[in-house]
Write a protein that holds these residues in place. Structure first.
Motif, mmCIF file in Angstrom:
data_model
loop_
_atom_site.group_PDB
_atom_site.id
_atom_site.type_symbol
_atom_site.label_atom_id
_atom_site.label_comp_id
_atom_site.label_asym_id
_atom_site.label_seq_id
_atom_site.Cartn_x
_atom_site.Cartn_y
_atom_site.Cartn_z
ATOM 1 N N ALA A 72 62.279 64.817 31.010
ATOM 2 C CA ALA A 72 63.281 64.315 31.765
ATOM 3 C C ALA A 72 64.441 63.889 30.790
ATOM 4 C CB ALA A 72 62.839 63.222 32.476
ATOM 5 N N ALA A 73 63.837 63.624 29.443
ATOM 6 C CA ALA A 73 65.014 63.197 28.553
ATOM 7 C C ALA A 73 65.564 64.509 27.703
ATOM 8 C CB ALA A 73 64.100 62.474 27.410
ATOM 9 N N GLY A 74 65.179 65.811 28.044
ATOM 10 C CA GLY A 74 65.596 67.116 27.602
ATOM 11 C C GLY A 74 65.039 67.573 26.748
ATOM 12 N N VAL A 75 63.801 67.060 26.470
ATOM 13 C CA VAL A 75 62.889 67.634 25.327
ATOM 14 C C VAL A 75 62.144 68.924 25.356
ATOM 15 C CG1 VAL A 75 60.715 67.115 23.846
ATOM 16 C CG2 VAL A 75 62.151 65.494 24.268
ATOM 17 N N LYS A 76 62.654 70.186 24.904
ATOM 18 C CA LYS A 76 62.109 71.588 25.141
ATOM 19 C C LYS A 76 60.881 71.903 24.218
ATOM 20 C CE LYS A 76 65.671 72.203 28.087
ATOM 21 N NZ LYS A 76 65.393 71.771 29.426
ATOM 22 N N SER A 77 61.018 71.170 23.296
ATOM 23 C CA SER A 77 59.699 71.459 22.292
ATOM 24 C C SER A 77 59.528 70.276 21.322
ATOM 25 C CB SER A 77 59.968 72.741 21.275
ATOM 26 O OG SER A 77 61.108 72.457 20.253
ATOM 27 N N VAL A 78 58.351 70.090 20.878
ATOM 28 C CA VAL A 78 58.263 69.002 19.668
ATOM 29 C C VAL A 78 57.916 69.597 18.167
ATOM 30 C CG1 VAL A 78 57.127 67.442 21.419
ATOM 31 C CG2 VAL A 78 55.658 69.098 20.359
ATOM 32 N N PRO A 79 58.341 68.649 17.231
ATOM 33 C CA PRO A 79 58.906 67.500 17.488
ATOM 34 C C PRO A 79 60.276 67.403 17.733
ATOM 35 C CG PRO A 79 58.845 68.251 15.182
ATOM 36 C CD PRO A 79 58.306 69.234 16.066
ATOM 37 N N ALA A 80 60.519 66.442 18.205
ATOM 38 C CA ALA A 80 61.847 65.837 18.931
ATOM 39 C C ALA A 80 62.275 64.493 18.873
ATOM 40 C CB ALA A 80 62.127 66.508 20.418
ATOM 41 N N LEU A 81 63.264 64.102 18.568
ATOM 42 C CA LEU A 81 63.690 62.834 18.567
ATOM 43 C C LEU A 81 64.856 62.577 19.645
ATOM 44 C CD1 LEU A 81 63.873 60.112 16.959
ATOM 45 C CD2 LEU A 81 65.661 61.105 15.514
ATOM 46 N N VAL A 82 64.726 61.529 20.687
ATOM 47 C CA VAL A 82 65.621 61.077 21.360
ATOM 48 C C VAL A 82 66.061 60.045 21.082
ATOM 49 C CG1 VAL A 82 66.022 60.596 23.916
ATOM 50 C CG2 VAL A 82 64.195 62.257 23.476
ATOM 51 N N LEU A 83 67.803 60.338 20.784
ATOM 52 C CA LEU A 83 68.339 59.331 20.120
ATOM 53 C C LEU A 83 69.736 58.986 20.900
ATOM 54 C CD1 LEU A 83 68.629 57.562 17.197
ATOM 55 C CD2 LEU A 83 69.922 59.343 16.327
ATOM 56 N N ASP A 84 69.777 57.761 21.531
ATOM 57 C CA ASP A 84 71.239 57.471 22.341
ATOM 58 C C ASP A 84 71.065 58.372 23.639
ATOM 59 O OD1 ASP A 84 71.911 55.484 20.508
ATOM 60 O OD2 ASP A 84 73.127 56.957 19.201
ATOM 61 N N GLY A 85 69.705 58.598 23.918
ATOM 62 C CA GLY A 85 69.819 59.394 25.463
ATOM 63 C C GLY A 85 69.872 60.733 25.024
ATOM 64 N N LEU A 86 70.060 61.383 23.727
ATOM 65 C CA LEU A 86 70.147 62.860 23.542
ATOM 66 C C LEU A 86 68.845 63.363 22.712
ATOM 67 C CD1 LEU A 86 74.023 62.741 22.480
ATOM 68 C CD2 LEU A 86 73.113 63.728 24.762
ATOM 69 N N PRO A 87 68.490 64.338 23.333
ATOM 70 C CA PRO A 87 67.149 64.967 22.345
ATOM 71 C C PRO A 87 67.772 65.912 21.295
ATOM 72 C CG PRO A 87 67.687 66.273 24.430
ATOM 73 C CD PRO A 87 68.802 65.133 24.533
ATOM 74 N N TYR A 88 67.247 65.448 20.216
ATOM 75 C CA TYR A 88 67.274 66.393 18.933
ATOM 76 C C TYR A 88 65.709 67.022 18.669
ATOM 77 C CZ TYR A 88 71.558 63.815 18.762
ATOM 78 O OH TYR A 88 73.010 63.326 19.166
ATOM 79 N N HIS A 89 65.942 68.545 18.637
ATOM 80 C CA HIS A 89 64.862 69.097 18.429
ATOM 81 C C HIS A 89 64.852 69.764 16.851
ATOM 82 C CE1 HIS A 89 65.554 69.864 22.527
ATOM 83 N NE2 HIS A 89 64.136 69.705 22.762
ATOM 84 N N ILE A 90 63.955 69.074 16.166
ATOM 85 C CA ILE A 90 63.778 69.088 14.755
ATOM 86 C C ILE A 90 63.277 70.108 14.058
ATOM 87 C CG2 ILE A 90 62.851 67.841 12.955
ATOM 88 C CD1 ILE A 90 62.729 65.344 14.636
ATOM 89 N N ASN A 91 62.373 70.989 14.576
ATOM 90 C CA ASN A 91 61.507 71.925 14.339
ATOM 91 C C ASN A 91 60.800 72.530 15.491
ATOM 92 O OD1 ASN A 91 60.518 74.085 12.683
ATOM 93 N ND2 ASN A 91 60.005 72.841 10.746
#
Length: 78
Positions: free
Chosen positions: A50-69
């Motif tokens: 629901a937070a927009g994570v498509k793969s892990v690892p991921a960081l959700v920061l200020d409501g936005l997902p950032y896919h790290i690798n």
């Protein structure tokens, strides 16, 4: 008061490396980082999606997902 950041991972080596490098580098004065191991907390997979994570690892920061690798697709964790 720090904002919340959530670091989602699945426990794989890519995820653990990212946790140590990225999550640990976040300024604790600005963000309170919660680490969520989706392999152990399977009930939170829907939350990550629901937070927009498509793969892990991921960081959700200020409501936005950032896919790290790319460690694993979120679909594998369902």
């Amino acid at each position: 008061m720090p904002q919340k950041a959530i670091f989602y991972h699945a426990g794989c080596s890519v995820c653990v490396d990212a946790e140590q490098a990225v999550a640990a580098a976040i300024d604790p004065a600005r963000y309170a980082v919660e680490i969520v191991h989706l392999g152990e907390e399977t009930g939170r997979v829907a939350e990550a999606e629901a937070a927009g994570v498509k793969s892990v690892p991921a960081l959700v920061l200020d409501g936005l997902p950032y896919h790290i690798n790319f460690g694993a697709s979120i679909d594998v964790l369902k």
